[in-house]
Design a protein around this motif. Structure first.
Motif, PDB file in Angstrom:
ATOM      1  N   TYR A 192       0.798  -1.225   0.000  1.00  0.00           N
ATOM      2  CA  TYR A 192       0.000   0.000   0.000  1.00  0.00           C
ATOM      3  C   TYR A 192       0.837   1.285   0.000  1.00  0.00           C
ATOM      4  O   TYR A 192       0.292   2.378   0.112  1.00  0.00           O
ATOM      5  CB  TYR A 192      -0.948   0.012   1.212  1.00  0.00           C
ATOM      6  CG  TYR A 192      -0.268  -0.059   2.556  1.00  0.00           C
ATOM      7  CD1 TYR A 192       0.199   1.095   3.191  1.00  0.00           C
ATOM      8  CD2 TYR A 192      -0.105  -1.278   3.202  1.00  0.00           C
ATOM      9  CE1 TYR A 192       0.812   1.031   4.426  1.00  0.00           C
ATOM     10  CE2 TYR A 192       0.498  -1.347   4.440  1.00  0.00           C
ATOM     11  CZ  TYR A 192       0.959  -0.200   5.050  1.00  0.00           C
ATOM     12  OH  TYR A 192       1.569  -0.272   6.274  1.00  0.00           O
ATOM     13  N   LEU A 193       2.140   1.176  -0.132  1.00  0.00           N
ATOM     14  CA  LEU A 193       2.992   2.363  -0.079  1.00  0.00           C
ATOM     15  C   LEU A 193       2.916   3.137  -1.392  1.00  0.00           C
ATOM     16  O   LEU A 193       3.209   2.594  -2.460  1.00  0.00           O
ATOM     17  CB  LEU A 193       4.440   1.964   0.209  1.00  0.00           C
ATOM     18  CG  LEU A 193       4.652   1.274   1.565  1.00  0.00           C
ATOM     19  CD1 LEU A 193       6.100   0.848   1.731  1.00  0.00           C
ATOM     20  CD2 LEU A 193       4.219   2.181   2.712  1.00  0.00           C
ATOM     21  N   GLY A 194       2.514   4.389  -1.303  1.00  0.00           N
ATOM     22  CA  GLY A 194       2.308   5.193  -2.505  1.00  0.00           C
ATOM     23  C   GLY A 194       3.559   5.442  -3.301  1.00  0.00           C
ATOM     24  O   GLY A 194       3.492   5.752  -4.497  1.00  0.00           O
ATOM     25  N   TYR A 195       4.747   5.304  -2.671  1.00  0.00           N
ATOM     26  CA  TYR A 195       5.992   5.538  -3.406  1.00  0.00           C
ATOM     27  C   TYR A 195       6.493   4.290  -4.130  1.00  0.00           C
ATOM     28  O   TYR A 195       7.585   4.298  -4.701  1.00  0.00           O
ATOM     29  CB  TYR A 195       7.079   6.089  -2.476  1.00  0.00           C
ATOM     30  CG  TYR A 195       7.360   5.276  -1.225  1.00  0.00           C
ATOM     31  CD1 TYR A 195       8.049   4.073  -1.281  1.00  0.00           C
ATOM     32  CD2 TYR A 195       6.956   5.733   0.018  1.00  0.00           C
ATOM     33  CE1 TYR A 195       8.316   3.340  -0.148  1.00  0.00           C
ATOM     34  CE2 TYR A 195       7.222   5.009   1.175  1.00  0.00           C
ATOM     35  CZ  TYR A 195       7.913   3.813   1.084  1.00  0.00           C
ATOM     36  OH  TYR A 195       8.178   3.085   2.222  1.00  0.00           O
ATOM     37  N   ASN A 196       5.691   3.214  -4.115  1.00  0.00           N
ATOM     38  CA  ASN A 196       6.059   1.989  -4.828  1.00  0.00           C
ATOM     39  C   ASN A 196       4.952   1.606  -5.816  1.00  0.00           C
ATOM     40  O   ASN A 196       4.345   0.547  -5.706  1.00  0.00           O
ATOM     41  CB  ASN A 196       6.294   0.855  -3.829  1.00  0.00           C
ATOM     42  CG  ASN A 196       6.800  -0.410  -4.496  1.00  0.00           C
ATOM     43  OD1 ASN A 196       7.470  -0.376  -5.522  1.00  0.00           O
ATOM     44  ND2 ASN A 196       6.463  -1.547  -3.910  1.00  0.00           N
ATOM     45  N   PRO A 197       4.669   2.475  -6.808  1.00  0.00           N
ATOM     46  CA  PRO A 197       3.560   2.212  -7.725  1.00  0.00           C
ATOM     47  C   PRO A 197       3.998   1.346  -8.904  1.00  0.00           C
ATOM     48  O   PRO A 197       5.157   0.923  -9.001  1.00  0.00           O
ATOM     49  CB  PRO A 197       3.208   3.620  -8.210  1.00  0.00           C
ATOM     50  CG  PRO A 197       4.549   4.300  -8.285  1.00  0.00           C
ATOM     51  CD  PRO A 197       5.333   3.758  -7.106  1.00  0.00           C
ATOM     52  N   ALA A 198       3.045   1.122  -9.795  1.00  0.00           N
ATOM     53  CA  ALA A 198       3.355   0.462 -11.062  1.00  0.00           C
ATOM     54  C   ALA A 198       4.086   1.433 -11.984  1.00  0.00           C
ATOM     55  O   ALA A 198       4.118   2.645 -11.764  1.00  0.00           O
ATOM     56  CB  ALA A 198       2.071  -0.034 -11.717  1.00  0.00           C
TER      57      ALA A 198
END
Length: 522
Positions: A192-198
């Motif tokens: 759920y970490l926003g800094y690890n997106p697709a």
């Protein structure tokens, strides 16, 4: 967290000579062979630094020991003009550089693509336009732009309307194949970490969706949107529901379908969640904005191959790569780093390569170009399997030479006291890239001392045993991580203030009662 975000807000062979440790005495050696004059080769004697306070001239090993970090503390300081090493401790131990990796990625991308390169997002029409109806498909074609925002999509949607299209009879296709697709940058990070997106060839809002929750009439109201400073377009492809449980706080059963624990909601709040289907996300938002502009179309479909024969009806160009890299180094945006690295490798090799393969190509390039040994698994530093030594990082910064593309785009690092007050009168200028993971902290860049001497430095700290235990706990911020990283940053500040006075005849400020602490978020 702010309730809205802009593009800026959406936005870190001679190497063995650096081993061991040195005080502020004679230089150990050089990171590169340089012909020097007798004056340049003179040792850094006590007579050259008579006014540095005793605290500043303490043994560097003692300063490091006081930080109580455990693990590895590797640092190196060298003259930028000659490569002479002034201080060095465990400089040849390779550790994760965290977001300092982005400095390397910037060099790699600028070399492969050039500073004037721009990413272009286009809209194509397949078919004729008759009485406002497109008798065919409309294509939103990503060009890899990591800075594309909902505002840019609104401009594209308006351009489609200005082209005379009011309805699309065929499909609405979203092309993501300009770059390889990855569901997430680093699989070992929490979902759920926003800094690890697709990552894909079609990205939006740094591939993060804004989730907000608040109590209304005894119930919880939740929203998912792609907000910017000027727009808050709703998002339907990402969904969240509240579940009566204590843990986990967030869970996902399918890409972009979330549940959140009721016990964690408090009195309301918001956060950015990562998007796993960025092309679908962009298409969802574009469709909403197009309807606002008076253009009706079907739900988006994602494609990896661009259909031939389309006529361009609208286009948006990103800022130049130099500007993109500067913002990447300032805001430490992981998506930007991965896009720049993937695009660079694709330009060099003439074919798409996934993140791990592209990082390996960047590693090979670094070896050939700067003569350093390292091992990168990504371009952002999010992986804790990346490895580079402090001496290698310093050597890269020394070797970039004339026309250095890195130093001008690095952020200026403020020097601060223990109360987080800026030491504006401190006689040194630091430009560097920060890097932070739990139990990993890094800083690397340049110092201009009080008398104008240019220095290159790298400070890497890593306690990998504590990091491994923290990851095993499943906590976003493991116990002890904040205090450890704070101590590491205090160490960085003490070293920077020590080094900023090297080779100076100017009086040093009294640091006895001004221990420093800096709060840098990566």
């Amino acid at each position: 967290m702010s309730s809205f975000v802009s593009r800026r807000a959406l936005l870190g062979g001679l190497l063995s000579s650096a081993a061991g440790a040195a005080t502020a005495g004679a230089p150990l050696s050089s990171l590169r062979p340089v012909a020097r004059t007798a004056a340049e080769a003179a040792p850094l004697t006590e007579s050259l630094i008579p006014r540095i306070a005793p605290r500043v001239r303490a043994r560097i090993e003692d300063i490091i020991a006081e930080a109580n970090l455990g693990g590895t503390v590797g640092c190196v300081l060298a003259r930028a003009d000659t490569g002479e090493i002034l201080e060095s401790v465990e400089a040849d131990v390779a550790v994760p550089p965290a977001s300092v990796t982005k400095s390397v990625t910037a060099l790699y991308a600028l070399d492969a693509l050039g500073g004037s390169h721009r990413f272009t997002t286009r809209v194509f029409a397949l078919g004729s336009i008759e009485a406002g109806v497109l008798r065919g498909d409309l294509i939103l074609a990503g060009g890899g732009d990591p800075t594309l925002s909902a505002d840019h999509l609104a401009d594209l949607a308006q351009a489609v309307a200005d082209a005379g299209i009011t309805r699309v009879e065929g499909r609405f296709l979203c092309f993501r194949g300009a770059l390889p697709y990855a569901e997430e940058i680093e699989p070992s990070q929490l979902d759920y970490l926003g800094y690890n997106p697709a990552v894909s060839g079609l990205n939006l809002n740094y591939n993060r969706v804004h989730f907000e929750w608040k109590p209304v009439g005894g119930q919880w109201q939740t929203t998912m949107d792609a907000r910017t400073e000027t727009r808050v377009p709703p998002v339907s492809m990402a969904r969240v529901s509240i579940v009566d449980r204590r843990t986990p706080v967030f869970d996902t059963s399918a890409p972009d379908v979330w549940t959140v624990a009721l016990s964690a909601l408090g009195n309301g709040g918001s956060r950015w969640l990562p998007v796993r289907q960025p092309a679908l996300y962009a298409g969802d938002v574009f469709r909403t904005l197009a309807r606002e502009a008076g253009v009706d179309m079907a739900r988006p479909e994602v494609v990896d191959d661009l259909p031939p024969g389309g006529v361009e009806v609208a286009a948006h160009q990103s800022p130049t790569l130099r500007t993109i890299c500067q913002e990447m180094l300032l805001y430490s945006t992981n998506l930007t780093a991965e896009v720049c690295g993937l695009a660079a490798t694709q330009a060099k090799m003439g074919r798409p390569v996934d993140i791990v393969g592209s990082a390996a190509e960047m590693t090979r390039w670094l070896g050939e170009t700067y003569g350093v040994e390292c091992d990168f698994k990504d371009h952002s530093g999010l992986s804790d399997e990346n490895r580079i030594a402090a001496s290698a990082m310093a050597k890269i910064q020394l070797e970039v030479g004339a026309g250095d593309p890195l130093r001008p785009i690095l952020r200026r690092i403020p020097l601060r006291d223990a109360d987080n007050n800026r030491l504006d009168s401190y006689p040194a200028v630091v430009r560097a890239k920060t890097g932070t993971l739990n139990f990993v902290s890094a800083l690397s860049g340049y110092i201009e001392t009080v008398d104008g001497t240019d220095l290159v430095f790298t400070i890497f700290t890593a306690n990998l045993d504590r990091r491994a235990r923290g990851k095993a706990s499943g906590d976003e911020v493991p116990e002890g991580a904040i205090a450890w990283n704070r101590r590491s940053r205090r160490l960085q500040q003490r070293l920077l203030q020590r080094w900023g006075l090297i080779n100076s005849q100017a009086p040093a400020p009294d640091l006895e009662d001004r221990e420093v602490e800096v709060f840098l978020v990566d």
